[in-house]
Design a protein around this motif. Structure first.
Motif, mmCIF file in Angstrom:
data_model
loop_
_atom_site.group_PDB
_atom_site.id
_atom_site.type_symbol
_atom_site.label_atom_id
_atom_site.label_comp_id
_atom_site.label_asym_id
_atom_site.label_seq_id
_atom_site.Cartn_x
_atom_site.Cartn_y
_atom_site.Cartn_z
ATOM 1 N N MET A 68 0.808 -1.212 0.000
ATOM 2 C CA MET A 68 0.000 0.000 0.000
ATOM 3 C C MET A 68 0.852 1.277 0.000
ATOM 4 S SD MET A 68 -3.143 -0.823 -0.224
ATOM 5 C CE MET A 68 -4.193 -2.256 -0.035
ATOM 6 N N VAL A 69 2.095 1.192 0.493
ATOM 7 C CA VAL A 69 2.932 2.401 0.558
ATOM 8 C C VAL A 69 3.871 2.514 -0.637
ATOM 9 C CG1 VAL A 69 2.836 2.446 3.073
ATOM 10 C CG2 VAL A 69 4.740 1.282 1.951
ATOM 11 N N ASN A 70 3.816 1.560 -1.547
ATOM 12 C CA ASN A 70 4.711 1.599 -2.701
ATOM 13 C C ASN A 70 4.512 2.876 -3.510
ATOM 14 O OD1 ASN A 70 6.683 0.350 -4.433
ATOM 15 N ND2 ASN A 70 5.033 0.014 -5.901
ATOM 16 N N ASP A 71 5.617 3.581 -3.759
ATOM 17 C CA ASP A 71 5.635 4.839 -4.529
ATOM 18 C C ASP A 71 4.957 6.001 -3.819
ATOM 19 O OD1 ASP A 71 7.053 3.747 -6.656
ATOM 20 O OD2 ASP A 71 5.244 3.097 -7.691
ATOM 21 N N ARG A 72 4.641 5.853 -2.535
ATOM 22 C CA ARG A 72 4.058 6.954 -1.772
ATOM 23 C C ARG A 72 5.162 7.840 -1.201
ATOM 24 N NH1 ARG A 72 -1.434 7.344 -2.838
ATOM 25 N NH2 ARG A 72 -2.349 5.254 -2.868
ATOM 26 N N ASN A 73 4.912 9.129 -1.188
ATOM 27 C CA ASN A 73 5.850 10.092 -0.607
ATOM 28 C C ASN A 73 5.455 10.340 0.847
ATOM 29 O OD1 ASN A 73 7.357 10.595 -3.031
ATOM 30 N ND2 ASN A 73 5.642 11.830 -3.761
ATOM 31 N N ILE A 74 6.324 9.966 1.757
ATOM 32 C CA ILE A 74 6.034 10.077 3.186
ATOM 33 C C ILE A 74 7.085 10.945 3.858
ATOM 34 C CG2 ILE A 74 5.813 8.813 5.364
ATOM 35 C CD1 ILE A 74 4.786 6.444 3.673
ATOM 36 N N LEU A 75 6.617 11.964 4.571
ATOM 37 C CA LEU A 75 7.507 12.810 5.367
ATOM 38 C C LEU A 75 7.457 12.303 6.803
ATOM 39 C CD1 LEU A 75 9.313 15.257 5.899
ATOM 40 C CD2 LEU A 75 7.223 16.652 6.117
ATOM 41 N N LEU A 76 8.580 11.792 7.282
ATOM 42 C CA LEU A 76 8.684 11.297 8.650
ATOM 43 C C LEU A 76 9.358 12.357 9.509
ATOM 44 C CD1 LEU A 76 8.445 9.092 10.798
ATOM 45 C CD2 LEU A 76 10.620 8.155 9.965
ATOM 46 N N CYS A 77 8.629 12.867 10.483
ATOM 47 C CA CYS A 77 9.131 13.932 11.360
ATOM 48 C C CYS A 77 9.521 13.318 12.700
ATOM 49 C CB CYS A 77 8.066 15.005 11.561
ATOM 50 S SG CYS A 77 7.548 15.800 10.024
ATOM 51 N N VAL A 78 10.774 13.516 13.087
ATOM 52 C CA VAL A 78 11.318 12.895 14.288
ATOM 53 C C VAL A 78 11.643 13.986 15.301
ATOM 54 C CG1 VAL A 78 13.096 11.354 15.211
ATOM 55 C CG2 VAL A 78 12.310 11.080 12.836
ATOM 56 N N SER A 79 10.976 13.940 16.450
ATOM 57 C CA SER A 79 11.279 14.912 17.500
ATOM 58 C C SER A 79 12.102 14.241 18.609
ATOM 59 C CB SER A 79 10.001 15.548 18.051
ATOM 60 O OG SER A 79 9.101 14.578 18.531
ATOM 61 N N GLY A 80 12.566 15.033 19.558
ATOM 62 C CA GLY A 80 13.626 14.618 20.455
ATOM 63 C C GLY A 80 13.252 13.777 21.650
ATOM 64 N N GLY A 81 13.029 12.492 21.447
ATOM 65 C CA GLY A 81 12.810 11.556 22.534
ATOM 66 C C GLY A 81 13.624 10.307 22.299
ATOM 67 N N ILE A 82 13.808 9.524 23.352
ATOM 68 C CA ILE A 82 14.607 8.310 23.221
ATOM 69 C C ILE A 82 14.035 7.361 22.181
ATOM 70 C CG2 ILE A 82 13.367 7.213 25.131
ATOM 71 C CD1 ILE A 82 17.062 6.680 24.067
ATOM 72 N N ALA A 83 12.715 7.436 21.965
ATOM 73 C CA ALA A 83 12.074 6.558 20.978
ATOM 74 C C ALA A 83 12.480 6.892 19.547
ATOM 75 C CB ALA A 83 10.557 6.635 21.113
ATOM 76 N N ALA A 84 13.308 7.924 19.370
ATOM 77 C CA ALA A 84 13.764 8.269 18.021
ATOM 78 C C ALA A 84 14.482 7.101 17.354
ATOM 79 C CB ALA A 84 14.684 9.498 18.076
ATOM 80 N N TYR A 85 15.057 6.209 18.163
ATOM 81 C CA TYR A 85 15.761 5.065 17.563
ATOM 82 C C TYR A 85 14.796 4.179 16.784
ATOM 83 C CZ TYR A 85 14.107 1.606 20.982
ATOM 84 O OH TYR A 85 13.336 0.750 21.716
ATOM 85 N N LYS A 86 13.518 4.105 17.219
ATOM 86 C CA LYS A 86 12.537 3.299 16.492
ATOM 87 C C LYS A 86 12.213 3.909 15.132
ATOM 88 C CE LYS A 86 10.138 1.164 20.425
ATOM 89 N NZ LYS A 86 8.818 0.977 21.085
ATOM 90 N N ALA A 87 12.393 5.235 15.016
ATOM 91 C CA ALA A 87 12.139 5.893 13.734
ATOM 92 C C ALA A 87 13.129 5.430 12.680
ATOM 93 C CB ALA A 87 12.193 7.409 13.899
ATOM 94 N N CYS A 88 14.307 4.998 13.116
ATOM 95 C CA CYS A 88 15.287 4.463 12.165
ATOM 96 C C CYS A 88 14.757 3.169 11.541
ATOM 97 C CB CYS A 88 16.621 4.196 12.870
ATOM 98 S SG CYS A 88 17.379 5.626 13.641
ATOM 99 N N ALA A 89 14.276 2.272 12.385
ATOM 100 C CA ALA A 89 13.731 1.013 11.880
ATOM 101 C C ALA A 89 12.495 1.259 11.021
ATOM 102 C CB ALA A 89 13.393 0.088 13.046
ATOM 103 N N LEU A 90 11.673 2.232 11.413
ATOM 104 C CA LEU A 90 10.483 2.556 10.626
ATOM 105 C C LEU A 90 10.887 3.065 9.244
ATOM 106 C CD1 LEU A 90 7.450 2.973 10.267
ATOM 107 C CD2 LEU A 90 7.694 5.194 11.393
ATOM 108 N N THR A 91 11.892 3.928 9.187
ATOM 109 C CA THR A 91 12.382 4.424 7.901
ATOM 110 C C THR A 91 12.808 3.274 7.006
ATOM 111 O OG1 THR A 91 13.148 6.468 8.944
ATOM 112 C CG2 THR A 91 14.078 5.934 6.783
ATOM 113 N N SER A 92 13.560 2.342 7.577
ATOM 114 C CA SER A 92 14.043 1.196 6.806
ATOM 115 C C SER A 92 12.884 0.356 6.281
ATOM 116 C CB SER A 92 14.958 0.342 7.694
ATOM 117 O OG SER A 92 15.392 -0.812 7.000
ATOM 118 N N LYS A 93 11.895 0.090 7.126
ATOM 119 C CA LYS A 93 10.758 -0.727 6.716
ATOM 120 C C LYS A 93 9.937 -0.044 5.626
ATOM 121 C CE LYS A 93 10.262 -3.368 11.007
ATOM 122 N NZ LYS A 93 10.509 -4.684 10.345
ATOM 123 N N LEU A 94 9.768 1.262 5.742
ATOM 124 C CA LEU A 94 9.019 1.996 4.721
ATOM 125 C C LEU A 94 9.739 1.954 3.375
ATOM 126 C CD1 LEU A 94 7.876 5.086 6.817
ATOM 127 C CD2 LEU A 94 6.351 3.480 5.657
#
Length: 396
Positions: A1-27
């Motif tokens: 469903m996300v193939n060829d979709r343009n997604i802006l991922l906004c990361v703010s300053g919390g320890i959970a920012a490390y999960k945003a790395c894995a999310l970026t990779s999966k997307l």
């Protein structure tokens, strides 16, 4: 469903920012074009180079830095995005967005955005429960932003409670759901799920192995397709999905009463719950004491919910489920006719890896017009979407 979709991922300053790395990779692996924006605080947890390598795109951190001098980035990036996701969203970020502040790349971009926005809060449980944060979250909801309810568990600060950022695979699923075609937009869908419980006494009961996974998957899929979903469920082993009206019941009698109370207004009713066929004739008010030797419990038939609905239906599309261990086609066709359903979904529950409690299923769909459609083994989420695509054609 996300193939060829343009997604802006906004990361703010919390320890959970490390999960945003894995999310970026999966997307990216799923085919999305991911652009990452970070606050200065987020850079204290994860560096720009990490997101740049994972997304294969420039990382936006400064509202005054233009990667392309012919475009204003904080206008162009949201304008060319199909979806904006803020994960993690700190209390500070939520407060700024709720009050329309625009003092960095993320806040200016979201203020300029016309695409859907998903906010995934992540913070200490006390910060999350503070009245100011709760008020700000409600304000964001009023703007039309989707709020992902934080998970509950161990937090980095040492507290235990709400405030955990969902796991990357869960965030990916939520993001993908935004792009599901809205085939059921505005339709009302009722789904039953899970087992029923028939009491013997206050501590003992009769039930079955149903986990409710198939019914919950159908409720989630209908929700993602734009339907107003009512989920009538027995005791479940899995979480209740967001965005549906959940009505918990225990016994088959309670399920019948609840379903009948909402039946007339529905466009589609899917009876996927595993309802008990029998119940004890006597329910003891106190714990039944152990006796020496055999114990006989007299049972009586419960009301057949599916048959009751089949006799009552008018314009509703009615779907039944049949869990079989032998002669699947013979039993399914008989049930289809006897109970006056429009579709009957049948599967061999004795087959290893599918059916009760499993994450996958394989079914045969029987229609009232006599046609048969076999759906191969797949996840229950995928199967739910495939089934709803079959049902939608009949909805008036």
């Amino acid at each position: 469903m996300v193939n060829d979709r343009n997604i802006l991922l906004c990361v703010s300053g919390g320890i959970a920012a490390y999960k945003a790395c894995a999310l970026t990779s999966k997307l990216v692996q799923a085919g999305a074009n991911v652009r990452v924006a970070m606050t200065a605080s987020a850079e204290q947890f994860v560096g720009q180079a990490t997101f740049q390598a994972l997304s294969r795109n420039p990382v936006y951190t400064d509202v005054f830095e233009e990667h392309d001098p012919t475009k204003i980035a904080h206008i162009d990036v949201p304008d060319t995005s199909d979806l904006i996701v803020v994960a993690p969203a700190t209390a500070n970020m939520i407060a700024k967005l709720a009050n329309g502040l625009a003092d960095d790349f993320i806040t200016t971009s979201i203020l300029a955005a016309t695409c859907p926005v998903i906010i995934s809060p992540a913070m200490n449980v006390n910060m999350l429960d503070h009245p100011a944060t709760r008020r700000n979250i409600e304000t964001l909801k009023s703007y039309g932003y989707q709020i992902i309810e934080p998970g509950v568990g161990n937090l980095a600060c040492g507290w235990i409670g709400g405030g955990r950022l969902p796991e990357p695979e869960d965030l990916l699923r939520i993001i993908a759901s935004q792009f599901v075609p809205k085939h059921l937009l505005g339709k009302r869908v009722l789904v039953t799920a899970g087992p029923t419980v028939e009491r013997i006494d206050p501590v003992r009961f009769l039930s079955n192995d149903s986990s409710g996974k198939m019914g919950v998957a159908l409720a989630e899929a209908a929700r993602d397709m734009g339907a107003y979903v009512t989920l009538v469920h027995g005791p479940l082993q899995i979480p209740i999905p967001d965005g549906v009206t959940a009505l918990p019941v225990e016994s088959s009698a309670e399920m019948l009463e609840t379903v009948l109370a909402h039946f007339d207004d529905q466009h589609l009713v899917i009876k996927s719950a595993a309802v008990a066929d029998y119940r004890p004739t006597t329910v003891h008010a106190e714990k039944h004491k152990k006796v020496h030797g055999p114990l006989t419990i007299e049972l009586e038939e419960t009301t057949d919910i599916l048959k009751t609905l089949g006799m009552k239906k008018r314009d509703q599309i009615l779907v039944g489920f049949a869990a079989e261990t032998e002669q699947l086609e013979t039993h399914a066709r008989a049930k289809l006719e006897k109970k006056r359903v429009d579709y009957l979904v049948a599967n061999h529950v004795a087959t290893p890896g599918i059916g009760f409690g499993a994450d996958e299923n394989e079914v045969t769909l029987f229609r009232a017009d006599g046609t048969v459609h076999r759906l191969p083994r797949q996840s229950k989420q995928e199967l739910a979407h495939a089934l709803l695509l079959q049902f939608k054609e009949a909805i008036r």
